[in-house]
Design a protein around this motif. Structure first.
Motif, PDB file in Angstrom:
ATOM      1  N   GLY A 220      27.037  66.223  56.578  1.00  0.00           N
ATOM      2  CA  GLY A 220      26.090  65.118  56.488  1.00  0.00           C
ATOM      3  C   GLY A 220      24.712  65.540  56.021  1.00  0.00           C
ATOM      4  O   GLY A 220      24.272  66.673  56.233  1.00  0.00           O
ATOM      5  N   SER A 221      23.994  64.586  55.416  1.00  0.00           N
ATOM      6  CA  SER A 221      22.667  64.843  54.867  1.00  0.00           C
ATOM      7  C   SER A 221      21.571  64.774  55.916  1.00  0.00           C
ATOM      8  O   SER A 221      20.426  65.112  55.649  1.00  0.00           O
ATOM      9  CB  SER A 221      22.382  63.810  53.759  1.00  0.00           C
ATOM     10  OG  SER A 221      21.142  64.043  53.158  1.00  0.00           O
ATOM     11  N   VAL A 222      21.903  64.340  57.120  1.00  0.00           N
ATOM     12  CA  VAL A 222      20.960  64.282  58.241  1.00  0.00           C
ATOM     13  C   VAL A 222      21.559  65.127  59.365  1.00  0.00           C
ATOM     14  O   VAL A 222      22.767  65.114  59.569  1.00  0.00           O
ATOM     15  CB  VAL A 222      20.761  62.831  58.726  1.00  0.00           C
ATOM     16  CG1 VAL A 222      19.823  62.779  59.925  1.00  0.00           C
ATOM     17  CG2 VAL A 222      20.229  61.972  57.594  1.00  0.00           C
ATOM     18  N   LYS A 223      20.722  65.863  60.078  1.00  0.00           N
ATOM     19  CA  LYS A 223      21.274  66.781  61.060  1.00  0.00           C
ATOM     20  C   LYS A 223      20.993  66.402  62.512  1.00  0.00           C
ATOM     21  O   LYS A 223      21.891  66.464  63.339  1.00  0.00           O
ATOM     22  CB  LYS A 223      20.773  68.214  60.793  1.00  0.00           C
ATOM     23  CG  LYS A 223      21.336  68.787  59.508  1.00  0.00           C
ATOM     24  CD  LYS A 223      22.736  69.408  59.665  1.00  0.00           C
ATOM     25  CE  LYS A 223      23.881  68.453  59.857  1.00  0.00           C
ATOM     26  NZ  LYS A 223      24.394  67.825  58.657  1.00  0.00           N
ATOM     27  N   GLN A 224      19.776  66.008  62.877  1.00  0.00           N
ATOM     28  CA  GLN A 224      19.505  65.733  64.280  1.00  0.00           C
ATOM     29  C   GLN A 224      20.343  64.564  64.784  1.00  0.00           C
ATOM     30  O   GLN A 224      20.904  64.613  65.890  1.00  0.00           O
ATOM     31  CB  GLN A 224      18.016  65.448  64.505  1.00  0.00           C
ATOM     32  CG  GLN A 224      17.627  65.373  65.984  1.00  0.00           C
ATOM     33  CD  GLN A 224      17.976  66.648  66.735  1.00  0.00           C
ATOM     34  OE1 GLN A 224      17.465  67.723  66.405  1.00  0.00           O
ATOM     35  NE2 GLN A 224      18.831  66.558  67.752  1.00  0.00           N
ATOM     36  N   ALA A 225      20.456  63.516  63.991  1.00  0.00           N
ATOM     37  CA  ALA A 225      21.257  62.357  64.403  1.00  0.00           C
ATOM     38  C   ALA A 225      22.729  62.733  64.553  1.00  0.00           C
ATOM     39  O   ALA A 225      23.421  62.229  65.448  1.00  0.00           O
ATOM     40  CB  ALA A 225      21.095  61.225  63.393  1.00  0.00           C
ATOM     41  N   VAL A 226      23.219  63.611  63.690  1.00  0.00           N
ATOM     42  CA  VAL A 226      24.612  64.051  63.784  1.00  0.00           C
ATOM     43  C   VAL A 226      24.823  64.883  65.051  1.00  0.00           C
ATOM     44  O   VAL A 226      25.821  64.708  65.762  1.00  0.00           O
ATOM     45  CB  VAL A 226      25.003  64.863  62.528  1.00  0.00           C
ATOM     46  CG1 VAL A 226      26.343  65.568  62.737  1.00  0.00           C
ATOM     47  CG2 VAL A 226      25.080  63.942  61.321  1.00  0.00           C
TER      48      VAL A 226
END
Length: 306
Positions: free
Chosen positions: A99-105
């Motif tokens: 994924g292109s976003v990390k904290q939310a993942v």
């Protein structure tokens, strides 16, 4: 190269997962590749082109006895997928994502990873505007960066093994923390995509009053905007909703810069414009010198399979 994972499960079979399948096969990095996707049509297409060694109907079935599980679904769906596969992960397995976003993942997936399983988030900085199982190709990651974002619970061995896989597929690998990753990507990817979507939307409005001349006489700059704006809408919707703070911060800075350029144009301040364009041109040259693009048109991708 030698096998790094005996069995790899790909959850989602779009551009990134498909390219991973091709690259792992080309370089002999996986003993067996098992894939699945939410859509029956996607699964049928993947099976028809032999994208994986096996295509199964559910994520729970795909992860059975897998040494590596790759979550290649939209960011907004990762929590639900992790909840589904959590009880079926074998001890000693590694779970990663693209994924292109990390904290939310990390927030969505982390709670569903059982004890004895490593979660090592990742993000390959590679892609085209195409999606689906037919879009992948083995050289997608060649000389591109893959960012790994190990959590406090990720073992060093699991991170090192995943690094070896990405390097085996041709990528350069670096590590950073989740908050920094999300800010960097807001600058280099997320905000530029939003600007591209906006510019193409403006052009679409103009097309209605210019008899399609905006499309007919598109120059290279606008064509590049349309390539970016053709990216998967589900993925980008989720990116902006899950990386909201960093994207809004960079958008605010962009707006300030844009107002300064508007003022320079309005007041005829050619010196400011020249200095600004000279400074930004140097960034482009730096990207080329770093090997992350070429001077060819269309972002250096002419002639590549996309």
């Amino acid at each position: 190269m030698s096998v790094i994972y005996n069995r790899v499960a790909l959850i989602g079979l779009g551009l990134i997962a498909g390219s991973m399948a091709h690259a792992m096969r080309l370089h002999g990095l996986a003993g067996e590749i098992v894939g699945t996707a939410r859509s029956a049509e996607t699964r049928e297409t993947a099976a028809k082109i032999n994208l994986c060694d096996r295509i199964v109907d559910t994520a729970a079935e795909a992860v059975q006895d897998a040494d590596l599980v790759v979550l290649a679904v939209p960011v907004g769906a990762m929590g639900a997928v992790a909840a589904e596969i959590g009880p079926h992960l074998k001890k000693g397995a590694t779970v990663t994502d693209v994924g292109s976003v990390k904290q939310a993942v990390i927030d969505a997936v982390g709670p569903h990873i059982p004890e004895g399983v490593d979660f090592v988030p990742g993000h390959p900085l590679a892609g085209t505007e195409h999606s689906g199982p037919l879009s992948g190709f083995a050289s997608l990651f060649q000389n591109r960066w893959c960012l790994l974002v190990p959590t406090a619970n990720s073992s060093a061995d699991a991170a090192a093994r995943l690094r070896a896989l990405w390097e085996g597929m041709g990528a350069n690998v670096d590590e950073m923390d989740a908050e920094h990753h999300d800010l960097v990507l807001a600058v280099t990817s997320h905000t530029p995509h939003l600007i591209a979507y906006t510019m193409v939307g403006v052009a679409d409005d103009l097309r209605r009053v210019t008899d399609s001349e905006v499309i007919k006489y598109s120059a290279a700059g606008f064509r590049d905007f349309t390539r970016i704006a053709a990216s998967d809408p589900t993925m980008w919707r989720d990116v902006f909703l899950t990386n909201k703070e960093a994207t809004l911060e960079i958008l605010g800075r962009f707006t300030e810069e844009l107002f300064a350029l508007q003022r320079a144009i309005r007041t005829g301040d050619g010196e400011h414009l020249f200095d600004y364009f000279t400074r930004t041109r140097a960034i482009r040259r730096g990207i080329i010198e770093a090997g992350q693009d070429t001077e060819a048109p269309d972002f250096g991708r002419s002639g590549t399979k996309e």
